[in-house]
Design a protein around this motif. Structure first.
Motif, PDB file in Angstrom:
ATOM      1  N   LEU A   1      38.682  36.277  45.593  1.00  0.00           N
ATOM      2  CA  LEU A   1      37.441  36.560  44.872  1.00  0.00           C
ATOM      3  C   LEU A   1      36.993  35.278  44.182  1.00  0.00           C
ATOM      4  N   LEU A   2      35.699  34.993  44.254  1.00  0.00           N
ATOM      5  CA  LEU A   2      35.154  33.751  43.699  1.00  0.00           C
ATOM      6  C   LEU A   2      33.936  34.030  42.827  1.00  0.00           C
ATOM      7  N   ARG A   3      33.827  33.241  41.747  1.00  0.00           N
ATOM      8  CA  ARG A   3      32.601  33.218  40.950  1.00  0.00           C
ATOM      9  C   ARG A   3      32.221  31.759  40.763  1.00  0.00           C
TER      10      ARG A   3
ATOM     11  N   SER B   1      29.934  41.365  47.726  1.00  0.00           N
ATOM     12  CA  SER B   1      29.751  40.760  46.411  1.00  0.00           C
ATOM     13  C   SER B   1      29.607  41.850  45.360  1.00  0.00           C
ATOM     14  N   HIS B   2      29.943  41.493  44.122  1.00  0.00           N
ATOM     15  CA  HIS B   2      29.720  42.367  42.977  1.00  0.00           C
ATOM     16  C   HIS B   2      28.625  41.719  42.146  1.00  0.00           C
ATOM     17  N   VAL B   3      27.436  42.253  42.279  1.00  0.00           N
ATOM     18  CA  VAL B   3      26.241  41.593  41.751  1.00  0.00           C
ATOM     19  C   VAL B   3      26.311  41.438  40.234  1.00  0.00           C
ATOM     20  N   ALA B   4      26.750  42.471  39.522  1.00  0.00           N
ATOM     21  CA  ALA B   4      26.720  42.442  38.058  1.00  0.00           C
ATOM     22  C   ALA B   4      27.551  41.305  37.481  1.00  0.00           C
ATOM     23  N   SER B   5      28.669  40.988  38.110  1.00  0.00           N
ATOM     24  CA  SER B   5      29.554  39.941  37.597  1.00  0.00           C
ATOM     25  C   SER B   5      29.439  38.635  38.376  1.00  0.00           C
ATOM     26  N   GLY B   6      28.661  38.632  39.465  1.00  0.00           N
ATOM     27  CA  GLY B   6      28.500  37.429  40.264  1.00  0.00           C
ATOM     28  C   GLY B   6      29.727  37.050  41.067  1.00  0.00           C
ATOM     29  N   ILE B   7      30.550  38.027  41.431  1.00  0.00           N
ATOM     30  CA  ILE B   7      31.795  37.774  42.158  1.00  0.00           C
ATOM     31  C   ILE B   7      31.588  38.022  43.648  1.00  0.00           C
ATOM     32  N   TYR B   8      32.063  37.093  44.461  1.00  0.00           N
ATOM     33  CA  TYR B   8      32.019  37.230  45.916  1.00  0.00           C
ATOM     34  C   TYR B   8      33.418  37.540  46.448  1.00  0.00           C
ATOM     35  N   LYS B   9      33.475  38.429  47.431  1.00  0.00           N
ATOM     36  CA  LYS B   9      34.740  38.679  48.130  1.00  0.00           C
ATOM     37  C   LYS B   9      34.730  37.886  49.424  1.00  0.00           C
ATOM     38  N   ILE B  10      35.768  37.070  49.617  1.00  0.00           N
ATOM     39  CA  ILE B  10      35.852  36.162  50.761  1.00  0.00           C
ATOM     40  C   ILE B  10      37.024  36.564  51.648  1.00  0.00           C
ATOM     41  N   ARG B  11      36.771  36.751  52.939  1.00  0.00           N
ATOM     42  CA  ARG B  11      37.841  36.992  53.912  1.00  0.00           C
ATOM     43  C   ARG B  11      38.225  35.661  54.547  1.00  0.00           C
TER      44      ARG B  11
ATOM     45  N   ILE C   1      37.921  48.616  42.618  1.00  0.00           N
ATOM     46  CA  ILE C   1      37.690  49.093  41.256  1.00  0.00           C
ATOM     47  C   ILE C   1      36.288  48.698  40.795  1.00  0.00           C
ATOM     48  N   MET C   2      35.885  47.453  41.072  1.00  0.00           N
ATOM     49  CA  MET C   2      34.550  47.002  40.677  1.00  0.00           C
ATOM     50  C   MET C   2      33.467  47.871  41.298  1.00  0.00           C
ATOM     51  N   ARG C   3      33.618  48.147  42.583  1.00  0.00           N
ATOM     52  CA  ARG C   3      32.651  49.002  43.284  1.00  0.00           C
ATOM     53  C   ARG C   3      32.611  50.395  42.646  1.00  0.00           C
ATOM     54  N   SER C   4      33.764  50.892  42.218  1.00  0.00           N
ATOM     55  CA  SER C   4      33.841  52.230  41.626  1.00  0.00           C
ATOM     56  C   SER C   4      33.239  52.272  40.232  1.00  0.00           C
ATOM     57  N   VAL C   5      33.423  51.191  39.459  1.00  0.00           N
ATOM     58  CA  VAL C   5      32.810  51.115  38.134  1.00  0.00           C
ATOM     59  C   VAL C   5      31.289  51.163  38.264  1.00  0.00           C
ATOM     60  N   ASP C   6      30.756  50.460  39.251  1.00  0.00           N
ATOM     61  CA  ASP C   6      29.311  50.510  39.496  1.00  0.00           C
ATOM     62  C   ASP C   6      28.851  51.936  39.770  1.00  0.00           C
ATOM     63  N   PHE C   7      29.616  52.660  40.602  1.00  0.00           N
ATOM     64  CA  PHE C   7      29.245  54.037  40.936  1.00  0.00           C
ATOM     65  C   PHE C   7      29.246  54.899  39.670  1.00  0.00           C
ATOM     66  N   ALA C   8      30.257  54.724  38.835  1.00  0.00           N
ATOM     67  CA  ALA C   8      30.331  55.504  37.595  1.00  0.00           C
ATOM     68  C   ALA C   8      29.128  55.223  36.700  1.00  0.00           C
TER      69      ALA C   8
ATOM     70  N   SER D   1      44.035  40.207  35.133  1.00  0.00           N
ATOM     71  CA  SER D   1      42.967  39.614  35.932  1.00  0.00           C
ATOM     72  C   SER D   1      41.745  39.357  35.062  1.00  0.00           C
ATOM     73  N   ASP D   2      41.309  38.101  35.019  1.00  0.00           N
ATOM     74  CA  ASP D   2      40.082  37.777  34.277  1.00  0.00           C
ATOM     75  C   ASP D   2      38.882  38.509  34.865  1.00  0.00           C
ATOM     76  N   PHE D   3      38.850  38.632  36.198  1.00  0.00           N
ATOM     77  CA  PHE D   3      37.717  39.289  36.850  1.00  0.00           C
ATOM     78  C   PHE D   3      37.638  40.761  36.467  1.00  0.00           C
ATOM     79  N   LEU D   4      38.773  41.469  36.514  1.00  0.00           N
ATOM     80  CA  LEU D   4      38.746  42.888  36.165  1.00  0.00           C
ATOM     81  C   LEU D   4      38.409  43.069  34.690  1.00  0.00           C
ATOM     82  N   GLU D   5      38.974  42.229  33.840  1.00  0.00           N
ATOM     83  CA  GLU D   5      38.656  42.314  32.413  1.00  0.00           C
ATOM     84  C   GLU D   5      37.159  42.133  32.182  1.00  0.00           C
ATOM     85  N   ASN D   6      36.563  41.171  32.885  1.00  0.00           N
ATOM     86  CA  ASN D   6      35.140  40.908  32.739  1.00  0.00           C
ATOM     87  C   ASN D   6      34.297  42.104  33.151  1.00  0.00           C
ATOM     88  N   VAL D   7      34.658  42.729  34.259  1.00  0.00           N
ATOM     89  CA  VAL D   7      33.897  43.888  34.745  1.00  0.00           C
ATOM     90  C   VAL D   7      34.014  45.058  33.768  1.00  0.00           C
ATOM     91  N   LEU D   8      35.204  45.285  33.212  1.00  0.00           N
ATOM     92  CA  LEU D   8      35.378  46.366  32.248  1.00  0.00           C
ATOM     93  C   LEU D   8      34.672  46.053  30.932  1.00  0.00           C
TER      94      LEU D   8
END
Length: 463
Positions: free
Chosen positions: A146-148, A172-182, A321-328, A346-353
């Motif tokens: 995951l990258l920001r 990507s998770h738009v709200a936090s600006g995070i990209y998922k890279i394969r 989890i990020m995708r699920s938080v958005d749905f909630a 995880s800094d990323f998960l903390e940021n999203v929460l």
């Protein structure tokens, strides 16, 4: 003669085994495809592509043997070469993010002329591919990071970076600006994270961390019928609880309580629960099952939003989890119940929460079922309400975790009509306590819509 015949049989078996094996290499980097295959069944090639995050729908009977060898061809050209004997359709999507839209191949449909109606999904993953970091024991998704990025990063620079590391943006998770890279198969994720972090435009890089579902303790089978309260509930009434867990069983009896549901592992599929833990937590969070020690008159029911965020083996990832938080948030949940955790921070998960908390979503999480005193995440993030468990007599449960991050303790024993990978019975754990606290908070918000988080916690800690 017998020895000769036996040798012949062994030789035939060996030859058959050799005949049925084949070399296959499939890579996708950005919009480029590389394939090396010699007489490989088509569906085996497409399965590799499906493993790279692209949906494959194919007529089941179609499986000709394919020979192809090319490197870094445009995806359209490469697939046309492989699929020249059949009809196919490529469906593209646009991944939104702070750098602008990124085009990505989302789905391939393969069929005989005039037989498109016969296509079926191929290779839907029921579980995450997981790797353990040998240095810190953290779990993460295989071949993903995951990258920001910092301000000023451009799509052109991103393309160059992806080419260097052999990566492809798949979400990507738009709200936090995070990209998922394969990344390429069997990539060294910890080393790549260190490498990418040194890029001047990368703000943060992390593995796509993985967390296990909390293992509950089963004490016994119920000695009496489970006390359940199925009063009529208006689905639109009161504050709702989003439950990010293993899902919801179709026979839970909670249909009237469900405002919305979502399967983050397979978004196109209806929600289900092969493990049972999510259904257990839904029964507690909805107020249909009352934990021991909750009080004789306690019976509070609230709407729920069950979300399947764990795979069939009981693991979830940061991005799910990020995708699920958005749905909630999109379905107006006021409370979110997370009955799981690990020692991985995880800094990323903390940021999203933190973002969810800033939008008024009160996040509740279990403190863990090992009394180590060490932080368990997400319960230990400052924006999250960490919950420990009480025994039926109101005293601290001896297996509940503790520490400064635990804000509340609540009843953690309940007789449940659904088992966790087993039979119904009396279960114990901070999972139950967290779901119960989520129920209480949702009820308080329903009666006091303008109440702040601090006000609610102040009242609960005094009880």
């Amino acid at each position: 003669m017998r020895k000769t015949c036996l040798s012949c049989i062994i030789l035939i078996i060996i030859l058959c085994c050799i005949t049925n094996t084949y070399a296959l290499d499939v890579k996708i980097t950005g919009d480029r495809l590389s394939v090396d295959a010699d007489q490989v069944p088509l569906q085996s090639i497409l399965q590799r592509i499906a493993d790279l995050g692209i949906i494959i729908r194919i007529e089941p009977q179609l499986n000709p043997k394919i020979s192809a060898s090319f490197e870094n061809w445009k995806i359209q050209k490469g697939l046309a070469s492989i699929l020249k004997s059949v009809n196919h359709i490529l469906i593209w999507t646009s991944i939104e993010g702070p750098l602008g839209p990124i085009s990505r191949l989302a789905e391939i449909q393969v069929f005989k002329p005039g037989k498109k109606e016969r296509i079926k999904p191929l290779g839907i993953r029921s579980s995450l591919a997981i790797v353990r970091n040998s240095k810190n024991e953290a779990l993460f998704v295989k071949d993903e990071i995951l990258l920001r990025f910092k301000p000023g990063m451009s799509l052109l620079e991103l393309t160059k970076l992806l080419k260097q590391i052999g990566g492809t943006v798949i979400d990507s998770h738009v709200a936090s600006g995070i990209y998922k890279i394969r990344l390429e198969e069997n990539s060294d994720i910890p080393s790549l994270v260190e490498q990418v972090t040194r890029h001047p435009r990368v703000a943060k890089a992390e593995p796509n961390y993985v967390y296990p579902i909390a293992m509950p303790y089963k004490n016994s089978a119920p000695t009496a019928p489970v006390s359940m309260f199925f009063d009529t509930l208006s689905p639109g009434g009161g504050a709702s609880v989003a439950i990010l867990d293993t899902g919801l069983g179709s026979d839970s009896g909670l249909e009237a309580f469900v405002l919305a549901s979502f399967d983050a592992m397979n978004p196109a599929e209806p929600i289900s629960d092969s493990l049972g833990h999510g259904t257990q937590m839904a029964l507690i969070a909805a107020g249909v099952v009352k934990p021991f020690g909750a009080g004789e008159d306690f019976k509070v029911q609230v709407p729920i939003i069950p979300i399947r965020v764990f795979d069939n083996n009981g693991f979830t990832s940061n991005f799910s989890i990020m995708r699920s938080v958005d749905f909630a948030l999109n379905h107006d949940a006021r409370v979110m119940s997370l009955s799981w955790g690990s020692g991985t921070r995880s800094d990323f998960l903390e940021n999203v929460l933190d973002l969810a908390n800033a939008k008024g979503l009160i996040v509740v999480a279990s403190a863990g079922n090992e009394p180590t005193g060490k932080p368990v995440y997400p319960a230990a993030y400052p924006s999250v309400v960490g919950v420990g468990a009480l025994a039926p007599d109101g005293k601290f449960w001896k297996k509940s975790n503790y520490g400064n991050f635990v804000r509340l303790y609540a009843p953690g024993f309940a007789a449940l009509p659904v088992g966790y990978e087993g039979d119904p019975g009396v279960y114990a754990g901070t999972s139950i306590a967290a779901a119960f606290v989520a129920n209480i908070i949702a009820n308080y918000i329903s009666e006091n819509p303008k109440a702040t988080k601090q006000e609610i916690l102040s009242i609960l800690t005094k009880q």
